[in-house]
Design a protein around this motif. Structure first.
Motif, short mmCIF file in Angstrom:
data_model
loop_
_atom_site.label_atom_id
_atom_site.label_comp_id
_atom_site.label_asym_id
_atom_site.label_seq_id
_atom_site.Cartn_x
_atom_site.Cartn_y
_atom_site.Cartn_z
N LEU A 33 34.29 38.54 45.68
CA LEU A 33 35.62 38.77 45.56
C LEU A 33 36.05 40.24 45.27
N VAL A 34 36.74 40.97 46.07
CA VAL A 34 36.86 42.26 45.84
C VAL A 34 38.43 42.57 45.64
N ALA A 35 38.85 42.92 44.32
CA ALA A 35 40.33 43.26 44.41
C ALA A 35 40.61 44.43 44.00
N THR A 36 41.44 45.27 44.52
CA THR A 36 41.80 46.60 44.37
C THR A 36 43.30 46.74 43.86
N LEU A 87 37.76 45.73 41.58
CA LEU A 87 37.04 44.80 40.72
C LEU A 87 36.20 43.69 41.52
N TYR A 88 34.97 43.60 41.20
CA TYR A 88 34.03 42.92 41.77
C TYR A 88 33.90 41.42 41.11
N LEU A 89 34.24 40.31 41.81
CA LEU A 89 34.19 39.10 41.16
C LEU A 89 33.27 38.17 41.78
N THR A 138 48.95 42.71 37.82
CA THR A 138 49.62 41.56 38.58
C THR A 138 49.18 41.08 39.53
N PHE A 139 49.40 40.10 40.37
CA PHE A 139 49.01 39.80 41.63
C PHE A 139 49.53 40.44 42.76
N SER A 140 50.81 40.98 42.47
CA SER A 140 51.54 41.71 43.68
C SER A 140 51.15 43.01 43.77
N GLU A 141 50.28 43.60 42.78
CA GLU A 141 49.72 44.77 43.05
C GLU A 141 48.32 44.79 43.68
N LEU A 142 47.78 43.53 43.95
CA LEU A 142 46.25 43.25 44.19
C LEU A 142 46.32 43.34 45.85
N THR A 143 45.21 43.96 46.26
CA THR A 143 44.80 43.63 47.72
C THR A 143 43.57 42.98 47.60
#
Length: 381
Positions: A65-68, A78-80, A49-54
């Motif tokens: 864009l890096v999401a962890t 995650l590398y986008l 979920t978005f709430s878990e992402l930084t």
């Protein structure tokens, strides 16, 4: 048809090089679909979920864009890079991710700006090199020539030198050879830090000529020695040719002829490749003509060489003048040298500015030297 992965995911339970995955942006967050078994094609999915992402900017060029987040099996990263996925992410993300997303986007813009500047500088430099060579930039040619070792230059000149002499009648001993040997020692001994071992060869020929090859190889034809009325005139020609070697004029002409590829190879240190190209020139070296600036430089430095050796420099000037007047440009040595009265006048002016000093004569008898040349012409031993 299977849709190819559009992102790379890292985690403790994933391969060290990352696991390719197909990311879908949904209302609640992200869903990643992994191809877990390449043999069976079995797939597995994972959602966050978005709430878990930084989020942040990252990747090798900081353009992703890096999401962890921390999942059930540990941290995930995650590398986008796909622009469509990133755009969908930003549109679907809740407001509290707006500031981190804007910060990441600003980082990406800064990195791209730096890249554009770097590529502009590189492109501009390359363009300057190309234009410089196109218009014959002496500075670039000199830079390239300075990077060629003397040993390479000597090998190049020696190959051409030996090929030429193989088809000529060489005078190996006698008064003419001894006279040229004395002239050479007188001229070269005062040269400080001379990197060359000069090889001067007398070739039997009525051609009034002398020429220099890269690496210190010089040929003087007997026709030129017979034409000279004094040894100082021959010494003047020899001083001129010696300075073509010392100033590396032959190499400069070769590099200019080889052009852009040669200069880039030399500047970047690819001298192995250059050696192959230069060897292919072979006897073409014999036809290389020096430019007007190089001839002037060889004249003036040759005059200085004569002066330091205490050889009367007037011989150089009078030989030029006499051949020009009597032969009306038919003399071969002068035909490859743009002789003019201005050239002789320049030498006179240069000599006039030098302090007067007594000249020292040569030890040999020039009359006997010329007589020995005539004897050889008549077939006498």
């Amino acid at each position: 048809m299977a849709i190819p992965p559009n992102a790379l995911c890292f985690g403790d339970d994933l391969p060290a090089g990352g696991a390719p995955c197909l990311v879908h942006v949904e209302a609640h967050g992200l869903t990643m679909i992994f191809l877990s078994d390449q043999d069976t094609g079995e797939r597995c999915s994972e959602s966050v979920t978005f709430s878990e992402l930084t989020v942040s900017a990252g990747g090798l060029d900081h353009d992703q864009l890096v999401a962890t987040w921390r999942g059930a099996t540990g941290q995930r990263t995650l590398y986008l890079k796909n622009p469509n996925v990133i755009r969908a992410f930003r549109q679907a993300a809740p407001d509290y991710l707006t500031i981190p997303l804007e910060r990441a986007a600003e980082q990406v813009r800064q990195v791209r700006q730096r890249h554009r500047i770097a590529w502009s500088i590189a492109g501009g430099t390359l363009l300057m090199v190309v234009l410089g060579l196109w218009f014959g930039s002496d500075l670039l040619v000199e830079l390239a020539v300075d990077r060629i070792p003397i040993e390479w230059e000597q090998k190049l000149g020696e190959t051409t030198y030996r090929d030429f002499l193989a088809h000529q009648e060489v005078m190996k001993e006698g008064p003419a050879v001894a006279a040229l040997t004395e002239m050479t020692h007188r001229l070269t001994d005062p040269i400080p830090e001379n990197p060359y071992t000069f090889a001067i060869t007398v070739v039997k020929s009525d051609v009034v000529n002398a020429f220099a090859l890269p690496g210190g190889y010089i040929v003087v034809f007997t026709g030129l020695m017979k034409k000279a009325e004094t040894p100082e005139e021959v010494a003047g020609v020899l001083a001129h040719e010696l300075n073509h070697v010392l100033q590396r004029h032959g190499l400069e002409r070769i590099v200019k002829q080889l052009g852009f590829v040669a200069v880039v190879s030399i500047v970047l240190g690819n001298q192995q490749g250059l050696g192959g190209i230069m060897k292919q020139l072979g006897m073409e070296l014999m036809t290389l003509k020096f430019g007007r600036a190089q001839e002037t430089e060889a004249d003036l430095t040759g005059l200085q060489l004569l002066y330091r050796a205490k050889i009367n420099p007037n011989g150089m000037i009078t030989f030029f003048q006499r051949l020009t007047e009597k032969d009306e440009g038919r003399v071969e040595w002068l035909s490859t040298h743009p002789m003019s009265s201005a050239r002789a006048d320049r030498l006179k002016a240069e000599l006039a500015d030098m302090p007067e000093q007594p000249s020292e004569p040569f030890t040999f008898d020039w009359t006997k030297v010329r007589a020995s040349l005539d004897a050889h012409s008549d077939g006498s031993p």
